[in-house]
Design an enzyme around this catalytic site. Structure first.
Site, mmCIF file in Angstrom:
data_model
loop_
_atom_site.group_PDB
_atom_site.id
_atom_site.type_symbol
_atom_site.label_atom_id
_atom_site.label_comp_id
_atom_site.label_asym_id
_atom_site.label_seq_id
_atom_site.Cartn_x
_atom_site.Cartn_y
_atom_site.Cartn_z
ATOM 1 N N LYS A 1 0.904 -1.355 -0.011
ATOM 2 C CA LYS A 1 0.082 0.103 0.016
ATOM 3 C C LYS A 1 0.758 1.376 -0.071
ATOM 4 O O LYS A 1 0.165 2.411 0.586
ATOM 5 C CB LYS A 1 -0.919 0.015 1.139
ATOM 6 N N SER B 1 -4.995 2.703 4.358
ATOM 7 C CA SER B 1 -5.090 2.029 3.093
ATOM 8 C C SER B 1 -5.127 0.269 3.003
ATOM 9 O O SER B 1 -5.770 -0.355 2.508
ATOM 10 C CB SER B 1 -3.771 2.466 2.135
ATOM 11 N N HIS C 1 7.334 -7.568 -1.782
ATOM 12 C CA HIS C 1 6.773 -6.969 -0.407
ATOM 13 C C HIS C 1 7.888 -7.425 0.471
ATOM 14 O O HIS C 1 7.278 -7.243 1.569
ATOM 15 C CB HIS C 1 5.441 -7.002 -0.207
HETATM 16 P P1 A3P Z 1 -5.113 4.463 -1.008
HETATM 17 O O1 A3P Z 1 -5.895 3.209 -0.726
HETATM 18 O O2 A3P Z 1 -4.748 5.350 0.061
HETATM 19 O O3 A3P Z 1 -6.131 5.197 -2.157
HETATM 20 P P2 A3P Z 1 -0.217 -0.249 -3.621
HETATM 21 O O4 A3P Z 1 0.065 -0.219 -5.263
HETATM 22 O O5 A3P Z 1 1.442 -0.307 -3.179
HETATM 23 O O6 A3P Z 1 -1.015 -1.291 -3.247
HETATM 24 O O7 A3P Z 1 -0.761 0.803 -3.242
HETATM 25 C C1 A3P Z 1 -2.039 1.281 -3.324
HETATM 26 C C2 A3P Z 1 -2.273 2.790 -2.806
HETATM 27 O O8 A3P Z 1 -1.529 3.497 -3.787
HETATM 28 C C3 A3P Z 1 -3.683 3.134 -2.690
HETATM 29 O O9 A3P Z 1 -3.594 4.147 -2.017
HETATM 30 C C4 A3P Z 1 -3.838 3.749 -4.197
HETATM 31 O O10 A3P Z 1 -5.136 4.594 -4.498
HETATM 32 C C5 A3P Z 1 -2.512 4.409 -4.367
HETATM 33 N N1 A3P Z 1 -2.256 4.751 -6.023
HETATM 34 C C6 A3P Z 1 -2.241 4.093 -6.808
HETATM 35 N N2 A3P Z 1 -2.087 4.537 -7.985
HETATM 36 C C7 A3P Z 1 -1.700 5.883 -7.630
HETATM 37 C C8 A3P Z 1 -1.339 6.942 -8.335
HETATM 38 N N3 A3P Z 1 -1.368 6.873 -9.673
HETATM 39 N N4 A3P Z 1 -1.165 8.193 -7.395
HETATM 40 C C9 A3P Z 1 -1.621 8.477 -6.314
HETATM 41 N N5 A3P Z 1 -1.818 7.134 -5.565
HETATM 42 C C10 A3P Z 1 -1.854 6.122 -6.511
#
Ligand code: A3P
Length: 294
Positions: free
Chosen positions: A47, A137, A107
């Site tokens: 996340k 998140s 991860h």
């Molecule tokens: P939130 O749940 O706070 O919205 P991962 O890819 O490591 O699983 O992380 C997911 C998090 O990154 C989520 O956060 C998601 O919305 C956010 N995320 C994914 N793409 C993004 C982007 N282009 N810009 C900003 N946040 C992004």
């Protein structure tokens, strides 16, 4: 095995780190991963912006060719190395089948990384995000992604998060472990908050690290294509190509909010105070500093 048995099971410990039980079962296969010298590893605590930086890197590798980057879902373009779920996915095998240069997602905390990645001196991009936003998140992700155990209430989840009793273990150990490792290895350590603040600056850092030049218009195209709103609409980036059994976006979308500082909408004052006290203890003595809003 009945597929329903795969989901919502307790985590299993590998060298003290809680992981999905299927990864724990397949651990020797993960350890035996064969890296190639031109692999690029994308390493994050869950996340923290993994998908965002993965999409960015695939676009860089394809010189901003949007159509090429629509060739498959992000979880196939950038395989999740240690993710082995019998009958569903095997990151090690997916990677074996990919042509070089490969983008590899992990991860794993630094101490669990398969040794061939160090032996081959692979370049690594690490992305870190502030703990409170990660916790929030992660809570919503636990709810929608059924490989995880049931998250319980937010209060219960937060307690587990603080104690490292969540998948991939302690956030504190993860971010600190990789931060220390950066002294000896080729690691570019990025922050989600910096990417939110100035995505172009961070993308240029990535290009420099990769020793790659791209014309300004391609850079701008990549930035546009990796903005939150565009990625949210993109089925090859937003995880909507994953089966509903595995991820239920009607509970909480994978591309949820994409902001810094959302923790303010989730933490009570009491939770905040407890968290801060614990955080100070856990982060004492490290030079690693986070911003918690932009
Ligand atoms: P939130 O749940 O706070 O919205 P991962 O890819 O490591 O699983 O992380 C997911 C998090 O990154 C989520 O956060 C998601 O919305 C956010 N995320 C994914 N793409 C993004 C982007 N282009 N810009 C900003 N946040 C992004």
């Amino acid at each position: 095995m009945d597929k329903k048995d795969l989901f919502r099971q307790e985590l299993e410990y590998v060298h003290g780190v809680p992981l999905f039980w299927t990864i724990a079962e397949a651990w020797s296969e993960v350890e035996g991963f064969e890296a190639r010298p031109d692999d690029l590893l994308i390493s994050t605590y869950p996340k923290s912006g993994t998908t965002w930086v993965s999409e960015m890197l695939d676009l860089i590798y394809n010189n901003g060719d949007i159509e090429k980057c629509r060739r498959d879902a992000i979880f196939n373009r950038v395989p999740f190395m240690e993710l082995i779920i019998p009958g569903l996915v095997n990151g090690i095998k997916q990677l074996e089948a990919l042509k070089s240069p490969r983008l590899v997602k992990t991860h794993l905390p630094v101490q669990l990384l398969p040794s061939s990645l160090w032996k081959n001196d692979c370049k690594i991009i690490y992305v870190a995000r502030n703990a409170k936003d990660v916790a929030v998140s992660y809570y919503y992700f636990y709810k929608m992604a059924t490989m995880h155990p049931e998250p319980g209430t937010w209060e219960e989840f937060l307690e587990n998060f603080m104690n490292g009793k969540v998948s991939f273990g302690s956030w504190y150990d993860h971010v600190k472990g990789w931060w220390e490792k950066k002294k000896d290895c080729r690691i570019l350590y990025l922050f989600y908050e910096d990417m939110k603040e100035d995505p172009k600056r961070e993308l240029l850092k990535v290009l420099k690290f990769l020793e790659k030049d791209l014309p300004e218009d391609i850079v701008n195209k990549i930035l546009h294509h990796t903005s939150f709103n565009i990625m949210k609409q993109n089925p090859t980036a937003n995880y909507s190509m994953m089966s509903k059994r595995e991820m239920d976006h009607s509970i909480s979308p994978f591309m949820r909010k994409g902001i810094s500082g959302d923790w303010k909408n989730q933490f009570t004052v009491a939770q905040y105070e407890r968290f801060e006290k614990h955080y100070k203890q856990q982060m004492e003595g490290t030079t690693l500093k986070f911003r918690e809003e932009i």
